[in-house]
Write a protein that holds these residues in place. Structure first.
Motif, PDB file in Angstrom:
ATOM      1  N   LYS A  31       0.826  -1.356  -0.063  1.00 22.25           N
ATOM      2  CA  LYS A  31       0.125   0.106   0.246  1.00 22.25           C
ATOM      3  C   LYS A  31       0.850   1.207   0.099  1.00 22.25           C
ATOM      4  N   PHE A 120      -3.147   5.115  12.014  1.00 23.63           N
ATOM      5  CA  PHE A 120      -4.287   4.535  11.183  1.00 23.63           C
ATOM      6  C   PHE A 120      -5.368   3.830  11.886  1.00 23.63           C
ATOM      7  N   ASP A 121      -6.492   3.781  11.037  1.00 20.95           N
ATOM      8  CA  ASP A 121      -7.693   3.288  11.826  1.00 20.95           C
ATOM      9  C   ASP A 121      -7.354   1.788  12.053  1.00 20.95           C
ATOM     10  N   GLN A 125      -7.513   1.188   6.677  1.00 24.36           N
ATOM     11  CA  GLN A 125      -7.888   1.575   5.549  1.00 24.36           C
ATOM     12  C   GLN A 125      -8.025   3.078   5.512  1.00 24.36           C
ATOM     13  N   SER A 126      -7.771   3.986   6.577  1.00 26.91           N
ATOM     14  CA  SER A 126      -7.848   5.400   6.397  1.00 26.91           C
ATOM     15  C   SER A 126      -6.680   5.683   7.443  1.00 26.91           C
ATOM     16  N   CYS A 127      -6.293   7.121   7.185  1.00 26.65           N
ATOM     17  CA  CYS A 127      -5.153   7.384   8.086  1.00 26.65           C
ATOM     18  C   CYS A 127      -5.581   8.948   8.509  1.00 26.65           C
ATOM     19  N   SER A 128      -4.528   9.563   9.432  1.00 27.30           N
ATOM     20  CA  SER A 128      -4.716  10.876   9.692  1.00 27.30           C
ATOM     21  C   SER A 128      -3.168  11.153  10.106  1.00 27.30           C
ATOM     22  N   SER A 163      -3.013  16.301   5.889  1.00 21.58           N
ATOM     23  CA  SER A 163      -3.953  15.359   5.194  1.00 21.58           C
ATOM     24  C   SER A 163      -2.803  14.095   4.912  1.00 21.58           C
ATOM     25  N   CYS A 164      -3.952  12.893   5.075  1.00 19.21           N
ATOM     26  CA  CYS A 164      -3.295  11.596   4.938  1.00 19.21           C
ATOM     27  C   CYS A 164      -4.302  10.512   4.167  1.00 19.21           C
ATOM     28  N   SER A 165      -3.999   9.867   3.107  1.00 14.37           N
ATOM     29  CA  SER A 165      -4.654   9.040   2.355  1.00 14.37           C
ATOM     30  C   SER A 165      -4.060   7.532   2.187  1.00 14.37           C
ATOM     31  N   ILE A 166      -4.440   6.943   2.113  1.00 12.13           N
ATOM     32  CA  ILE A 166      -4.084   5.208   1.581  1.00 12.13           C
ATOM     33  C   ILE A 166      -4.611   4.798   0.410  1.00 12.13           C
ATOM     34  N   SER A 167      -3.723   4.216  -0.525  1.00 13.23           N
ATOM     35  CA  SER A 167      -4.221   3.489  -1.612  1.00 13.23           C
ATOM     36  C   SER A 167      -3.518   2.372  -1.776  1.00 13.23           C
TER      37      SER A 167
END
Length: 174
Positions: A31, A120-121, A125-128, A163-167
């Protein structure tokens, strides 16, 4: 029973703790994580200038299927930029490590430091992201700007817009 304090035992224990902290969670393997934020610090330059420029910082982080971490950092401020790529063996300032459901990195300056924390949650699947900056009590932060000038803070740093995102997959291969 007698307790023995041995540097060898302490080194083994520390090594085991470091290894556990460095292991990438399985849920993050293969990821990419993207982080962005802005930093403003009022400062005086070694060239006599006084300014508060806003630096844009971006990080692209890829966790391979083997759990190895690759990072590309990009910094931009007023016509100057610096890009840096670091592999798992690259070390260097700001090297990231895993601690539970967080990824943490510290970047030291000539005086002071910043810490990037990515939380991370539970399902990853999501992050901050959060960034804290500071210096030793009573001392200003001192750093080398992207323009090559040495700056000394004259006020408190301000971090905005984290901001933070995961792919899925490798962001570097796209």
């Amino acid at each position: 029973m007698r307790l023995v304090s041995s540097p060898f035992i302490v080194a083994i224990a520390f090594s085991a703790m470091t290894s556990a902290a460095a292991a990438a969670p399985d849920q993050l393997r293969n990821k990419s994580i993207s982080v962005a934020f802005s930093v403003s610090i009022p400062a005086k330059g070694s060239n006599g200038s006084s300014r508060t420029n806003t630096r844009q910082s971006f990080r692209q982080i890829y966790v391979s299927s083997q759990g190895r971490v690759f990072v590309k950092s990009m910094k931009r401020v007023k016509g100057f930029s610096k890009d840096k790529e670091t592999g798992p063996d690259g070390g260097g300032g700001g090297a990231l490590r895993f601690v539970g459901n967080k990824m943490v990195g510290v970047l030291s300056f000539a005086s002071g430091a910043s810490q990037l924390s990515i939380s991370f949650d539970p399902s990853f699947q999501s992050c901050s992201a959060s960034v804290i900056m500071g210096a030793e009590t009573g001392k200003p932060m001192v750093w080398k700007g992207l323009d090559g000038v040495i700056y000394t803070s004259t006020g408190k740093p301000s971090v905005s817009s984290p901001s933070c995102s995961i792919s899925e997959g490798n962001a570097f291969a796209r």
